[in-house]
Design a protein around this motif. Structure first.
Motif, short mmCIF file in Angstrom:
data_model
loop_
_atom_site.label_atom_id
_atom_site.label_comp_id
_atom_site.label_asym_id
_atom_site.label_seq_id
_atom_site.Cartn_x
_atom_site.Cartn_y
_atom_site.Cartn_z
N ASP A 1 0.87 -1.18 0.00
CA ASP A 1 0.00 0.00 0.00
C ASP A 1 0.90 1.23 0.00
OD1 ASP A 1 -2.23 1.62 0.12
OD2 ASP A 1 -2.49 1.39 2.29
N PRO A 2 1.08 1.87 -1.17
CA PRO A 2 1.99 3.00 -1.23
C PRO A 2 1.53 4.16 -0.34
CG PRO A 2 0.88 2.68 -3.33
CD PRO A 2 0.43 1.59 -2.42
N LYS A 3 2.50 4.84 0.18
CA LYS A 3 2.24 6.01 1.01
C LYS A 3 2.48 7.26 0.16
CE LYS A 3 3.83 3.46 5.04
NZ LYS A 3 3.80 2.20 4.34
N PRO A 4 1.91 8.39 0.55
CA PRO A 4 2.15 9.62 -0.22
C PRO A 4 3.66 9.87 -0.36
CG PRO A 4 0.46 9.98 1.43
CD PRO A 4 1.02 8.61 1.69
N ASP B 1 5.75 8.02 -2.05
CA ASP B 1 6.49 6.80 -2.39
C ASP B 1 6.90 6.76 -3.86
OD1 ASP B 1 6.48 5.80 0.15
OD2 ASP B 1 5.05 4.18 -0.24
N GLN B 2 6.04 7.29 -4.72
CA GLN B 2 6.33 7.20 -6.15
C GLN B 2 7.48 8.11 -6.56
OE1 GLN B 2 2.60 7.93 -8.07
NE2 GLN B 2 1.73 5.99 -7.40
N ASP B 3 7.72 9.16 -5.79
CA ASP B 3 8.78 10.10 -6.13
C ASP B 3 10.11 9.72 -5.52
OD1 ASP B 3 6.87 11.62 -7.49
OD2 ASP B 3 6.36 12.74 -5.68
N ALA B 4 10.08 8.90 -4.49
CA ALA B 4 11.31 8.54 -3.78
C ALA B 4 11.97 7.35 -4.46
CB ALA B 4 10.99 8.18 -2.34
N PRO B 5 13.32 7.31 -4.46
CA PRO B 5 13.99 6.12 -5.00
C PRO B 5 13.70 4.92 -4.10
CG PRO B 5 15.57 7.58 -3.95
CD PRO B 5 14.24 8.29 -3.94
N LEU B 6 13.78 3.75 -4.69
CA LEU B 6 13.56 2.54 -3.91
C LEU B 6 14.65 2.39 -2.85
CD1 LEU B 6 12.68 -0.24 -6.51
CD2 LEU B 6 11.18 0.75 -4.80
N PRO B 7 14.25 2.04 -1.64
CA PRO B 7 15.28 1.71 -0.66
C PRO B 7 16.07 0.50 -1.16
CG PRO B 7 13.12 1.89 0.39
CD PRO B 7 12.92 1.94 -1.10
N PRO B 8 17.35 0.42 -0.82
CA PRO B 8 18.18 -0.68 -1.35
C PRO B 8 17.59 -2.06 -1.10
CG PRO B 8 19.54 0.94 -0.22
CD PRO B 8 18.12 1.34 0.01
N THR B 9 17.03 -2.29 0.06
CA THR B 9 16.45 -3.61 0.36
C THR B 9 15.28 -3.90 -0.57
OG1 THR B 9 17.10 -3.41 2.67
CG2 THR B 9 15.41 -5.04 2.16
N MET B 10 14.45 -2.91 -0.82
CA MET B 10 13.30 -3.11 -1.71
C MET B 10 13.78 -3.33 -3.15
SD MET B 10 10.14 -3.59 -2.09
CE MET B 10 9.33 -3.04 -0.61
N ALA B 11 14.83 -2.63 -3.56
CA ALA B 11 15.37 -2.82 -4.91
C ALA B 11 15.87 -4.25 -5.08
CB ALA B 11 16.49 -1.82 -5.17
N VAL B 12 16.54 -4.78 -4.05
CA VAL B 12 17.02 -6.16 -4.10
C VAL B 12 15.84 -7.13 -4.15
CG1 VAL B 12 18.27 -7.95 -2.84
CG2 VAL B 12 19.23 -5.64 -3.01
#
Length: 90
Positions: free
Chosen positions: A24-27, A29-40
């Motif tokens: 569930d994206p938070k306000p 979230d779409q503009d922020a880069p992915l945190p490294p853990t989420m990118a992995v």
């Protein structure tokens, strides 16, 4: 690298799919880069999804009577290597 069975790959892909479907994206979230853990995690999910798709394609190809040699050539390996890797899924 640890070899995983097709069943393990499918189960892991399903886990990742559930996590992404329930996200569930938070306000902002779409503009922020992915945190490294989420990118992995995203990269791992994509890899697992691709492995699942490949295993299903190999199964379908074998049902259409493609030889292991032809399957191996299609995925860039030998027929024997393809048979060893995917014969449990056909």
């Amino acid at each position: 690298m640890t070899r995983r069975s097709i069943a393990d790959i499918k189960a892991r892909a399903d886990e990742f799919a559930d996590a992404f479907e329930n996200y569930d994206p938070k306000p902002g979230d779409q503009d922020a880069p992915l945190p490294p853990t989420m990118a992995v995690k995203l990269a791992a999910w994509r890899r697992d999804a691709a492995e699942k798709e490949l295993a299903e394609a190999v199964r379908a190809a074998r049902e259409q009577r493609l030889s292991w040699r032809e399957v191996g050539e299609a995925i860039g390996t030998s027929g024997e290597a393809a048979r060893q890797r995917y014969s449990a899924t056909t």
